[in-house]
Design a protein around this motif. Structure first.
Motif, PDB file in Angstrom:
ATOM      1  N   THR A  28      -2.116   1.531  -9.395  1.00 48.18           N
ATOM      2  CA  THR A  28      -2.075   0.622  -8.260  1.00 48.18           C
ATOM      3  C   THR A  28      -2.630  -0.730  -8.691  1.00 48.18           C
ATOM      4  O   THR A  28      -3.454  -0.825  -9.597  1.00 48.18           O
ATOM      5  CB  THR A  28      -2.896   1.162  -7.075  1.00 48.18           C
TER       6      THR A  28
ATOM      7  N   THR B  29       1.533   6.683  -6.501  1.00 49.91           N
ATOM      8  CA  THR B  29       1.549   5.984  -7.781  1.00 49.91           C
ATOM      9  C   THR B  29       2.466   4.770  -7.726  1.00 49.91           C
ATOM     10  O   THR B  29       3.434   4.738  -6.958  1.00 49.91           O
ATOM     11  CB  THR B  29       2.010   6.941  -8.904  1.00 49.91           C
TER      12      THR B  29
ATOM     13  N   CYS C  76       1.801   1.438  -6.848  1.00 53.61           N
ATOM     14  CA  CYS C  76       1.701   0.598  -5.655  1.00 53.61           C
ATOM     15  C   CYS C  76       1.161  -0.786  -6.027  1.00 53.61           C
ATOM     16  O   CYS C  76       0.201  -0.898  -6.789  1.00 53.61           O
ATOM     17  CB  CYS C  76       0.782   1.236  -4.616  1.00 53.61           C
TER      18      CYS C  76
ATOM     19  N   VAL D  72      -6.040   2.122 -12.181  1.00 51.28           N
ATOM     20  CA  VAL D  72      -5.827   1.201 -11.065  1.00 51.28           C
ATOM     21  C   VAL D  72      -6.485  -0.133 -11.388  1.00 51.28           C
ATOM     22  O   VAL D  72      -7.435  -0.214 -12.167  1.00 51.28           O
ATOM     23  CB  VAL D  72      -6.375   1.777  -9.743  1.00 51.28           C
TER      24      VAL D  72
ATOM     25  N   ILE E 156      -4.015   9.597  -7.432  1.00 48.61           N
ATOM     26  CA  ILE E 156      -3.706   8.192  -7.183  1.00 48.61           C
ATOM     27  C   ILE E 156      -3.744   7.463  -8.518  1.00 48.61           C
ATOM     28  O   ILE E 156      -4.749   7.534  -9.230  1.00 48.61           O
ATOM     29  CB  ILE E 156      -4.707   7.551  -6.197  1.00 48.61           C
TER      30      ILE E 156
ATOM     31  N   ASP F  97       0.825  -1.205   0.000  1.00 49.66           N
ATOM     32  CA  ASP F  97       0.000   0.000   0.000  1.00 49.66           C
ATOM     33  C   ASP F  97       0.862   1.260   0.000  1.00 49.66           C
ATOM     34  O   ASP F  97       1.973   1.276   0.530  1.00 49.66           O
ATOM     35  CB  ASP F  97      -0.910   0.025   1.238  1.00 49.66           C
ATOM     36  N   GLY F  98       0.281   2.328  -0.554  1.00 52.69           N
ATOM     37  CA  GLY F  98       0.994   3.603  -0.561  1.00 52.69           C
ATOM     38  C   GLY F  98       0.909   4.322   0.770  1.00 52.69           C
ATOM     39  O   GLY F  98       1.916   4.536   1.453  1.00 52.69           O
TER      40      GLY F  98
ATOM     41  N   ARG G 258      -2.941  -1.116  -2.694  1.00 54.13           N
ATOM     42  CA  ARG G 258      -3.835   0.042  -2.776  1.00 54.13           C
ATOM     43  C   ARG G 258      -3.057   1.355  -2.666  1.00 54.13           C
ATOM     44  O   ARG G 258      -1.986   1.403  -2.066  1.00 54.13           O
ATOM     45  CB  ARG G 258      -4.862  -0.042  -1.642  1.00 54.13           C
ATOM     46  N   GLY G 259      -3.644   2.409  -3.233  1.00 58.71           N
ATOM     47  CA  GLY G 259      -3.032   3.722  -3.083  1.00 58.71           C
ATOM     48  C   GLY G 259      -3.187   4.217  -1.653  1.00 58.71           C
ATOM     49  O   GLY G 259      -2.203   4.503  -0.962  1.00 58.71           O
TER      50      GLY G 259
END
Length: 551
Positions: free
Chosen positions: A204, A179, A181, A227, A201, A161-162, A184-185
């Motif tokens: 991901t 960005t 990831c 994403v 975001i 995760d970010g 998840r962001g």
């Protein structure tokens, strides 16, 4: 995070009279000390306990603190406060920065690498992280319980995760970029209440922003794109709001909100510039766009909205408009979203000022048909009266005409009662009839004037296996389950197989399969002989899906 109380001013540099290492300077530091670090690379790790201290790179200097190879964080602060300015940190086998119940300020710092979170902030002390770049770690930033501010910071190239915000934390996260990831962001969980504003975001592996465990974030003017999962997901029991956010090129739906979640979605910012003035309309169109699949249906509904909006503008301008009925036919198999679209349509009519209330009344044959002559007309008229100002949705409407002409059925009486009322009150109610495509043809033939009462017929096609896979994934995310990506081909093959069945239920079949997978997971976890971890409770394995598909 420092106070006005002055501390010692110390210098770290490779020259006489200065401290050769940061550790040496800290050993001499008093509370409130400011340590200026000259340019160079420093292979050390730093611990600060119970005091307030600032470490700042000298003007125009490049300062690199290399903690790679150490089994402890590059910087650990416990109690007190730590301020880092203009410093580059390198980590690999441990975190770069850990603040436990310590005030943390990071300004224009660069963090690279790290096992686990690159930056961890725990406790109740406020923090400020501004203008930083954090990259190439397992996780970017973890904020547990702490208030504070995260601004103008980039988090990139994380295997997990970010940014993770949990345990009731309520920071403001503004103008950040997340960005690249693997997961998840943003992951917001355990009653967290952040404000996430103006963030970008992208790229991901899973959701852009995932909200779980009764969290209530406020999301404003964020952009989520490219994403692997849905753009924004609110799990069961979560709340909060989404205002003026853009969701592009994500899995469908772009914004997924669990049935028990109370989050609201508004397409425009009512307090910001450029507001369209049609916030309700924008909100409902965003809800329509968030549905999985249905491109033809969405286009038809948008075309209706465009026509109705222009008619309203012409009316306000004193120009003539043609008479318009808002009654529709929704034709298609079960589980294709007809009821959901009907609800949204009612809200759209309210937002356009065409219907005063926009309420939704769903009925079936048993709600309209009575048991003796005259009873059906009475029941039908009562239901119609109650639906005025909103939408009357008649599901499986063809059942009213199934036994017409037999002399023992009163469904025809319900149809004959509806036809004149639909014309007389066409500006007060929208009647939507739904059912299988073929059977609806027979329904329309049951009364000579029935077909002409409807302005449009909208066809709901069956969902494709890929769309059903997305629906299943949405159900899993809404329940805060982590679906193993290796289950995707199993699910796709299953949906491809059942889609040819005569009783194919589309999203209903996806729901049934998901519930069976949950049961299979529960049975598997019970055999562990111990209480599962949180990860195990969230994990929905391929084996669970295989068991469910075989039932």
């Amino acid at each position: 995070m420092t106070t006005s109380t002055p501390g010692r001013a110390l210098l770290v540099a490779s020259r006489p009279g200065a401290y050769p290492t940061i550790g040496d300077a800290l050993s001499a530091a008093t509370d409130g000390a400011v340590i200026t670090v000259s340019g160079g690379e420093y292979a050390e790790t730093v611990e600060v306990t119970g005091i307030r201290v600032t470490l700042a790179a000298a003007r125009d200097a490049i300062v690199v603190i290399d903690g790679r190879g150490a089994d402890r964080p590059v910087f650990r602060a416990t109690g007190g406060a730590l301020v880092l300015k203009g410093i580059e940190l390198l980590a690999d086998t441990s975190s770069a920065v850990v603040a436990d119940d310590a005030g943390l300020t990071m300004d224009r710092c660069t963090v690279s690498g790290g096992r686990g979170p690159a930056v961890t902030i725990r406790g109740s002390m406020p923090f400020e992280v501004t203008g930083c770049v954090i990259s190439a770690a397992e996780q970017g930033i973890v904020i547990d319980g702490a208030p504070g501010r995260l601004e103008d910071t980039t988090v990139e190239d994380m295997t997990g995760d970010g940014i993770t915000i949990g345990f009731g934390a309520d920071p403001v996260v503004r103008n950040c970029t997340v960005t690249g990831c693997g997961l998840r962001g943003f992951y917001v969980y355990q009653y967290a209440r952040p404000v996430i504003e103006g963030c970008v975001i992208a790229n991901t592996g899973y959701e852009g922003i995932s909200v779980a465990h009764h969290s209530t974030p406020v999301l404003k003017r964020c952009t989520v794109s490219d994403v692997g999962g849905s753009g924004i997901v609110f799990g069961a029991g979560c709340g909060g709001s989404v205002t003026a956010c853009r969701v592009e090129n994500t899995a469908e739906p772009g914004i997924a909100i669990a049935e028990s979640a109370t989050a609201t979605v508004t397409a425009a910012d009512p307090a910001g510039p450029g507001s369209s003035g049609d916030l309700g309309l924008d909100e409902m169109l965003a809800e329509l766009d968030a549905m999985i699949g249905l491109p033809g249906v969405k286009a038809e509904v948008r075309a209706l909205v465009d026509e109705l909006q222009v008619n309203e503008w012409r009316r306000r301008a004193g120009l003539p408009i043609g008479a318009a009925a808002h009654h529709l036919i929704f034709a298609g198999a079960p589980g294709t979203g007809k009821t959901t679209v009907a609800r949204i349509y009612g809200k759209l009519l309210k937002a356009l000022g065409i219907l005063p209330q926009g309420q939704f009344r769903e009925v079936s044959r048993r709600d309209l048909v009575g048991q003796y002559i005259g009873h059906t007309a009475e029941k039908t008229a009562t239901v119609f009266e109650q639906a005025k100002g909103g939408v009357l949705f008649i599901d499986e409407a063809y059942t009213l005409s199934r036994l017409a002409g037999s002399g023992g059925d009163f469904g025809q009486e319900a149809i004959d009662t509806l036809v004149p009322m639909m014309e007389e009150h066409r500006d007060e109610v929208a009647v939507i009839v739904a059912g299988y495509t073929g059977e609806m043809v027979d329904f329309l033939a049951a009364n000579p004037g029935l077909a002409s009462r409807f302005g449009k017929r909208i066809e709901f096609e069956n969902y494709s296996p890929a769309e059903l896979l997305s629906i299943f994934g949405r159900m899993a995310a809404a329940g805060d389950y982590e679906l193993d990506p290796d289950a995707d081909p199993v699910l796709t093959d299953y949906f491809r197989l059942v889609s040819g069945d005569a009783n194919f239920g589309n999203a209903r079949d996806a729901r049934r399969l998901f519930e069976e997978a949950r049961k299979a997971q529960a049975q598997r976890l019970r055999l562990l002989g111990r209480m599962p971890t949180v990860e195990e409770l969230r994990g929905l394995h391929v084996a669970d899906v295989v068991v469910a598909a075989a039932r």
